[in-house]
Design a protein around this motif. Structure first.
Motif, PDB file in Angstrom:
ATOM      1  N   PHE A   1       5.414   4.961 -15.023  1.00 23.54           N
ATOM      2  CA  PHE A   1       6.860   4.851 -15.049  1.00 23.54           C
ATOM      3  C   PHE A   1       7.353   4.670 -16.466  1.00 23.54           C
ATOM      4  N   GLU A   2       8.608   4.994 -16.654  1.00 24.30           N
ATOM      5  CA  GLU A   2       9.205   4.903 -17.987  1.00 24.30           C
ATOM      6  C   GLU A   2       9.176   3.485 -18.528  1.00 24.30           C
TER       7      GLU A   2
ATOM      8  N   VAL B   1       1.463  -0.189 -10.754  1.00 24.55           N
ATOM      9  CA  VAL B   1       2.650   0.623 -10.481  1.00 24.55           C
ATOM     10  C   VAL B   1       3.304   0.198  -9.173  1.00 24.55           C
ATOM     11  N   ARG B   2       2.470   0.031  -8.140  1.00 22.69           N
ATOM     12  CA  ARG B   2       3.019  -0.362  -6.834  1.00 22.69           C
ATOM     13  C   ARG B   2       3.712  -1.713  -6.901  1.00 22.69           C
ATOM     14  N   HIS B   3       3.084  -2.652  -7.571  1.00 23.89           N
ATOM     15  CA  HIS B   3       3.577  -4.027  -7.509  1.00 23.89           C
ATOM     16  C   HIS B   3       4.642  -4.344  -8.553  1.00 23.89           C
TER      17      HIS B   3
ATOM     18  N   LEU C   1       0.851  -1.179   0.000  1.00 27.82           N
ATOM     19  CA  LEU C   1       0.000   0.000   0.000  1.00 27.82           C
ATOM     20  C   LEU C   1       0.890   1.232   0.000  1.00 27.82           C
ATOM     21  N   THR C   2       0.367   2.315  -0.553  1.00 30.61           N
ATOM     22  CA  THR C   2       1.127   3.563  -0.609  1.00 30.61           C
ATOM     23  C   THR C   2       0.846   4.396   0.627  1.00 30.61           C
ATOM     24  N   LEU C   3       1.920   4.801   1.317  1.00 29.50           N
ATOM     25  CA  LEU C   3       1.761   5.735   2.423  1.00 29.50           C
ATOM     26  C   LEU C   3       1.656   7.149   1.870  1.00 29.50           C
ATOM     27  N   THR C   4       2.626   7.509   1.062  1.00 29.69           N
ATOM     28  CA  THR C   4       2.606   8.772   0.324  1.00 29.69           C
ATOM     29  C   THR C   4       3.695   8.710  -0.729  1.00 29.69           C
TER      30      THR C   4
END
Length: 1067
Positions: free
Chosen positions: A492-493, A342-344, A249-252
Motif C-alpha cells: 500500500f501507498e 497488509v491485512r492488519h 484472513l483474506t477471502l479474495t
C-alpha cells in the motif's frame, strides 16, 4: 472404479474454476457497491417497486399473481434479461460448483477446493443486490419464455481428516523469530561444510506452503466441521493455534474475514459451544497483546536473513542449484509476513502499541525479495542444468529402486510409475525446452488412486514413494516453472510513505514500484472485466511511487546544485572589492577592526575541517543522494501489464521541469521594478548547475547531457514545453521595455567606442547601469544563453517595433506628400527649398522615429556580433563555410538566392549588406499603394530634416562615446539598413537611391554653412559628421561619392573642431 472417477483432473479443474468464481463474486460485489458502476436497472425509479417486492418475497416469488408489482420488468423485460444474464450466470456458477473428498498434493488440492467454495459462499452472502438480480432475471425469463430457471440452492461437506494432517506442518512453521534465529534458519553460512549439499526434506512442498493458506484451511474448515472441536483434542489445539495467529484472513483480493467475530457469531447459535466461545475470546486477546510484536520480530529477522542469502548467492550463483529450496522458503516466509502486515494495518485493532502494525523498513524486505527473484530469473539456466542432472542421475535411480521394492503394484499404478522412471531417465541437459506438467498431473492421479478408501495400493503403506515423488515434483518445478513458485506481495501507498521518511530505507524504495509489475499475475480468465481495473490501479500506483522517488531525488540534486552555486557566487569578481579594500587598509596601517566586529569568512573556509566526523549540510545531502540513487540499481525498466516503465525517465522529467523553473527564477526578473540578473551572472549560475548535474552520472546511469540540452534548448524558445516563460522571453521583454525604451528617450546613449549603451548623466539615480547589461561580455553571455534561436526571436520582436515606426513614418510622408515631391525635384535650388521647408511639418518627428529605428538596429547589430563570436568559438568549422558563402554572393545574383544566403549568415551572427529579417518584416507590412514613391519621399523627408538636428543641444558629438548624446549617430544605420530593405522589397537599385539621398542631404547641410549668425551653427560640425557616418556605415556608398557632393575640407574641419579640447592619453 476409482480410475474412472478422474478425481485428480476434477480437483485441478475445479480449483481453477473455483478461484475464478470467487474473483467474479468479489467483482460483482464491488460493482454493485460502486454508484458509478452499479447496474442501471437497480437505480431506475421505474424498477423500485419490483426490486422491493423481489427482495421481500425471494426466493418464493409469484411472477404471475402479483403482476402489478412487476410492471416495470414487464415493460422492459428484454433489457432486464440482457442486463442481468451475466450476473445470473455467475451466481449459477456457484450452484454448479461441486466438492470432492481425500492426501498431500491431493490433500492440498482438496482443502483448497473446500475453502474456496466456502469463501465463494461468504462473498456471495455479502452481495446485497443478489436477490434483486436473480429475481429480476427469473421474472424477465419467465415473462419471455414462459418458464423459470432452476432454483437457487447450495450444499457442503466434511473435511476433518484432511485438516488434522496439518498438525505436523503448521506448528513447525508457526514459530517465533527467536527460534528461527536459534536454528539459523535460511543461513548458508551456518554450516560451511554442507554448503554444497542439496537442501531437501521429506515434506518439500510444505516448507514453502503459505501460512495464510493453512490458517484459512484450519479456520474455515473447522467452521464447517465444528463438531470435532469438542471431541478431538488435536483438532482443538490446531484450531486455537490458528486463532492465536491472526485477526483477519483474506477471502479474495481485499475482502477480509474477521475470524474471531465470524466464528463467535457462528458458535453462539449452537448448544454446548460455550467453552469454544470462551476459547475464541481468549485467543483474540492473545492476538491483540502478542501477535504484533511477534510478527515485527519475524520481519526484522527476515530482513537480515534475506540480505545475507542474497549476498552469498550473488557472489556464488552456482549455489542456487543445491540451495534453491532456501530461496523459495525465504520468499514464502517474507510473503507471509508482508501479507499479514497488509491485512492488519488496514484493520488495526485498538491497542497500546500501534507501532507494531507499522513498518517503516518494509522497503528493505521487499527490495531483497525482488533481488532474490531477480537472481532466480537471471540464473535460471543454472537451476535447470543442476536439477535436470539431479532428476536423471539420482531421482530416477532412487525411484526405480523404490518401485522394485514394492510387493503390490496394480496395473494402472504400475504404468504410471514406469512412465515416471522412463521420463526422468531420458532427460538430458542438451534439451532446449522442458515441460513436466504431465508428470506432475500423473503424480496427482497416482495420489488419487492410492488415497481413496480400500485402494489396491494404499499410499500410506509406502511413505518412501511419497517422499521421493514429492522431491521429484519440486525438482521438476525448478526446471520448467520457477516463476510459479515465486511469490509477490501486495503493498500500500502508506507503507511507501513510511519507508521514504527513513534515511536507511531510501536505497530500497524502488522495490515498491517493482512489486506493481507483478500485479498482472493476479488476474483470472473467468473475470476479464477486472483486468482493466487492475491495470489502471497498478499503473497508477507504479507511477505514483516513481514520481515520489524522482521528486525526492531531483530535490536533493538541485539542493546540492544550489549550494554549489552559492559557493561559486562568492568567487565572482564583483565580490573581490572588499578583499582589495582590506589589503589596502593593511598597507596603509589603518586601525584593525574592533573585537565585537565579525570578520567575513573568505571563500573556501567551509572546506577547512577540524573534525571529519562532523557532517556538514552538504555531506548529508550527498549521503541522501547516494541512498536514493542506489534504489535505481534494482532494475532498468518495469513492465506493468502492457506498459514499459523506465524509472530514470521520471527522474529526468522531474529534473527537466525543476531546472527550467530554476533557470527562470535565477534571472530574478521583476516586471514591476524592471530588475533582472545580468546575463553573465545567470550564465555562471547555469554553468555551476550543469557541472554539478554531470556529477549525477557517477551515481546513476542517466544521460545528463541530454537533460541539459533539452532544458537549455527550451530556454532558447519563447515558451518551454509546459507553456511557461523562458529566459529568451524574459530578456527580450526587458531589453525592449526597459533598456531600448529609455534609449529611445535619450536617457540611455549608444556608445560605439565602448560597444555598449551607457546612462546619461541626470539628476535622479538610474534604476540600472546600462553598460552592465549591454557591453560585449554581457551580450556574449546573452548569446550563449539564448543562442541563435533566442536571438532570432529577439530580432523578430525588434522588427515588430521597427515596422510600427515605419508605418508612422509613412503616415507623415503621406501628410506632406505634395511638398516632398516638389523638394525632390528642386533639391538643388536653395531659395525654393527654403520656402518649401517652411511649409513642411513633422520633421522632428521623422528624425525621432528614425533615431528609434537606428537605436534598435544598433542593439541588434551588437547582439549579432556577439553571437558571431560565440559561434566562432564553439563551431569554427561551421562558421568558415558560411562566411565563404556570404562573400561569394555578388550584387548581380538572384535576389531570392541572395536573401536565402543572407538569412543563413544572419542566423550565424554575420553582418550582411541587406538585413533579411528587416526585409521580411517590411514585406509583411506593405499596406498601401505607391510603396516605392513613399520610400523615395521618406528619404527626401529625412535628408531635408537633418539640419534641424543642429538646434538640439544634445546633438553635440561626444568624443569619449564616439557618438552624439541624443543617439542621432544611430541614424546612419537606420537610413542605410531601412533603405536597403525597402528597395529590396520593391526590387529597385539601392545604390542609386542612396546616392540621391546623399545629394539631397549634402545640399541641405551645406546651407548650414551659410547661416553664420543663426542658432543652427552651434552643433553644425557634429551634424556634418553624421553625413560621414552614413557613408562609412553603408556598403553601397563610398568616400568618393561623398567628396563629389560635399567638400572634404568641411569634414576635416568638423573633426578638428569636435576633437579640439580632447586630450589623447597613450600608454
Amino acid at each position: 472404479m476409482d480410475y474412472q472417477q478422474k478425481l485428480a483432473e476434477k480437483l485441478t479443474i475445479l480449483n481453477e474454476r473455483g478461484s475464478g468464481v470467487l474473483i467474479r463474486m468479489n467483482h460483482i460485489k464491488k460493482t454493485c457497491a460502486d454508484p458509478k458502476q452499479r447496474p442501471s436497472i437497480l437505480t431506475d425509479k421505474g424498477m423500485e417497486s419490483a426490486v422491493k417486492y423481489i427482495n421481500k418475497k425471494f426466493p418464493n416469488i409469484d411472477f404471475r399473481g402479483n403482476i402489478q408489482n412487476l410492471t416495470g420488468i414487464q415493460r422492459q423485460k428484454s433489457e432486464v434479461l440482457s442486463a442481468t444474464s451475466s450476473y445470473y450466470d455467475s451466481f449459477l456458477d456457484v450452484i454448479e460448483f461441486r466438492v470432492i473428498a481425500i492426501n498431500f498434493d491431493f490433500t492440498k488440492n482438496y482443502l483448497d477446493l473446500i475453502i474456496t467454495y466456502t469463501s465463494v459462499i461468504i462473498t456471495l452472502s455479502r452481495i446485497d443486490d443478489k436477490k434483486a438480480l436473480v429475481g429480476m432475471f427469473n421474472c424477465a425469463h419467465e415473462m419471455t419464455n414462459g418458464c423459470r430457471k432452476k432454483k437457487y440452492f447450495m450444499d457442503g461437506c466434511s473435511v476433518t481428516s484432511a485438516l488434522l494432517s496439518l498438525k505436523m506442518v503448521y506448528p513447525r512453521r508457526n514459530l517465533p523469530a527467536e527460534q528461527w534465529r536459534g536454528a539459523q534458519l535460511l543461513s548458508l553460512l551456518s554450516a560451511p561444510a554442507a554448503m554444497l549439499d542439496p537442501a531437501c526434506c521429506d515434506t518439500m512442498s510444505c516448507e514453502y506452503l503459505s501460512m495464510e493458506v493453512m490458517e484459512r484451511w484450519i479456520i474455515i474448515g473447522f467452521m464447517l466441521c465444528h463438531s470435532s472441536l469438542n471431541s478431538n483434542q488435536a483438532s482443538l489445539e490446531l484450531w486455537k493455534m490458528a486463532l492465536r495467529s491472526s485477526l483477519y484472513l483474506t477471502l479474495t483480493r481485499d475482502e477480509m474475514l474477521n475470524i474471531h467475530k465470524v466464528t463467535e457469531d457462528l458458535f453462539d447459535g449452537f448448544k454446548g459451544y460455550s467453552k469454544r466461545v470462551a476459547d475464541i475470546k481468549e485467543c483474540r486477546e492473545h492476538v491483540i497483546v502478542n501477535c504484533g510484536a511477534m510478527h515485527r520480530e519475524r520481519r526484522q529477522f527476515l530482513r537480515g536473513a534475506l540480505k545475507e542469502l542474497f549476498n552469498v548467492l550473488e557472489d556464488e550463483p552456482g549455489l542456487l542449484g543445491p540451495k534453491a529450496l532456501f530461496v523459495i522458503m525465504a520468499l514464502s516466509f517474507s510473503r507471509d509476513e508482508v501479507l499479514w502486515l497488509v491485512r492488519h494495518s488496514e484493520n488495526m485493532p485498538k491497542i497500546k502499541t500501534p507501532e507494531d502494525y507499522v513498518d517503516n523498513q518494509m522497503a528493505e524486505l521487499l527490495f531483497y525479495m525482488q533481488k532474490l527473484r531477480g537472481l532466480m530469473r537471471k540464473y535460471n539456466h543454472v537451476l535447470q542444468r543442476y536439477h535436470v542432472q539431479y532428476l536423471a542421475q539420482f531421482d530416477a535411480l532412487v525411484l526405480n529402486d523404490t518401485i522394485q521394492n514394492m510387493y503390490v503394484c496394480p496395473e494402472e499404478e504400475s504404468v504410471l510409475m514406469s512412465s515416471f522412471v522412463s521420463t526422468l531417465s531420458g532427460l538430458s541437459i542438451k534439451q532446449e525446452e522442458f515441460d513436466f506438467r504431465a508428470l506432475r498431473l500423473d503424480w496427482l492421479r497416482l495420489q488419487a488412486y492410492t488415497s481413496v478408501n480400500k485402494a489396491p495400493l494404499p499410499l500410506k503403506d509406502y511413505p518412501d514413494l511419497a517422499k521421493v515423488m514429492n522431491l521429484i515434483q519440486f525438482h521438476t518445478r525448478m526446471v520448467d516453472s520457477v516463476e510459479e513458485v515465486l511469490f509477490y506481495p501486495r503493498v500500500f501507498e502508506k507503507m511507501f510513505n513510511q519507508s521514504q521518511d527513513e534515511m536507511t530505507m531510501k536505497r530500497y524504495l524502488m522495490s515498491f514500484p517493482s512489486v506493481c509489475s507483478h500485479f498482472s499475475q493476479c488476474g483470472h480468465p473467468l473475470c476479464p472485466e477486472e483486468i482493466e481495473v487492475m491495470e489502471k490501479r497498478s499503473l497508477r500506483l507504479c507511477v505514483t511511487f516513481l514520481e515520489q522517488i524522482a521528486k525526492q531525488t531531483s530535490n536533493i540534486v538541485l539542493e546540492i546544485c544550489a549550494e554549489q552555486c552559492n559557493l561559486n557566487e562568492q568567487l565572482l569578481p564583483k565580490h573581490c572589492a572588499e578583499n582589495i579594500s582590506a589589503a589596502r587598509h593593511r598597507k596603509q596601517k589603518k586601525p584593525v577592526p574592533k573585537k565585537g566586529e565579525v570578520q567575513k569568512e573568505k571563500p573556501g573556509a567551509e572546506s577547512l575541517r577540524k573534525d571529519r566526523t562532523v557532517a556538514t549540510n552538504v555531506d548529508k545531502m550527498h549521503l541522501t543522494l547516494t541512498e536514493l540513487c542506489s534504489s535505481y540499481s534494482l532494475c532498468n525498466d518495469l513492465i506493468v501489464f502492457d506498459h514499459i516503465v523506465v524509472p530514470t525517465e521520471f527522474l529526468l522529467s522531474h529534473l527537466e521541469t525543476r531546472l527550467s523553473e530554476i533557470i527562470v527564477r535565477m534571472a530574478n526578473y521583476n516586471q514591476t521594478t524592471q530588475e533582472i540578473a545580468r546575463p553573465s551572472d545567470l550564465l555562471a549560475g547555469i554553468r555551476v548547475y550543469t557541472a554539478t548535474l554531470h556529477s549525477l552520472s557517477s551515481y546513476i546511469n542517466v544521460d545528463v547531457t541530454r537533460l541539459v540540452k533539452n532544458v537549455l534548448l527550451q530556454q532558447t524558445q519563447p515558451l518551454d514545453s509546459r507553456g511557461g516563460a523562458t529566459i529568451t522571453n524574459i530578456y527580450t521583454n526587458w531589453f525592449l521595455e526597459c533598456l531600448l525604451r529609455q534609449a529611445s528617450n535619450s536617457l540611455i546613449v549608444h556608445c560605439p567606442t565602448m560597444h555598449c549603451f551607457i546612462n546619461q548623466t541626470i539628476d535622479s539615480e538610474p534604476s540600472f547601469r546600462a553598460e552592465e547589461f549591454s557591453d560585449i561580455s554581457e551580450l556574449r553571455a546573452l548569446a550563449e544563453l539564448i543562442g541563435p534561436y533566442g536571438l532570432k526571436f529577439l530580432s523578430e520582436n525588434l522588427m515588430w517595433h521597427i515596422t510600427s515606426q515605419v508605418s508612422e513614418l509613412k503616415k507623415l510622408v503621406i501628410e506632406n506628400m505634395d511638398i516632398l515631391v516638389q523638394m525632390r525635384s528642386h533639391f538643388d535650388k536653395p531659395e525654393e527649398m527654403a520656402n518649401l521647408k517652411k511649409r513642411l511639418t513633422g520633421g522632428e518627428n521623422v528624425l525621432k522615429r528614425m533615431t528609434i529605428i537606428g537605436v534598435i538596429l544598433s542593439f541588434k547589430s551588437m547582439a549579432q556580433d556577439c553571437l558571431k563570436d560565440i559561434l566562432q568559438k564553439h563551431c569554427p568549422y561551421l562558421m568558415g563555410p558560411i562566411k565563404c558563402l556570404r562573400d561569394f554572393i555578388s550584387p548581380e545574383a538572384d535576389i531570392k538566392v541572395t536573401l536565402s544566403v543572407f538569412e543563413l549568415a544572419s542566423a550565424a551572427g554575420l553582418t550582411c549588406d541587406i538585413d533579411p529579417a528587416l526585409v521580411t518584416a517590411i514585406r509583411n507590412n506593405i499596406s498601401v499603394d505607391e510603396e516605392y514613391k513613399l520610400t523615395c519621399l521618406l528619404l527626401v523627408y529625412i535628408a531635408v530634416s537633418l539640419p534641424a538636428l543642429a538646434l538640439d543641444n544634445n546633438s553635440s558629438y561626444s568624443r569619449e562615446h564616439g557618438g552624439h548624446n541624443n543617439n542621432i549617430h544611430c541614424l546612419a544605420k537606420a537610413i542605410n539598413q531601412l533603405a536597403a530593405a525597402m528597395f529590396t522589397v520593391q526590387n529597385k537599385n539601392i545604390e542609386q537611391h542612396l546616392k540621391d539621398f546623399l545629394l539631397t542631404a549634402s545640399s541641405t547641410l551645406l546651407q548650414l554653412g551659410q547661416n553664420v549668425e543663426r542658432v543652427e551653427v552651434k552643433n553644425r560640425e557634429s551634424i556634418y559628421l553624421l553625413l560621414h557616418m552614413i557613408v562609412e556605415e553603408s556598403p553601397f556608398l563610398s568616400q568618393d561619392m561623398l567628396e563629389s557632393c560635399f567638400p572634404y575640407v568641411l569634414l576635416r574641419n568638423a573633426y578638428r573642431e569636435v576633437y579640439r579640447s580632447f586630450i589623447v592619453t597613450l600608454g
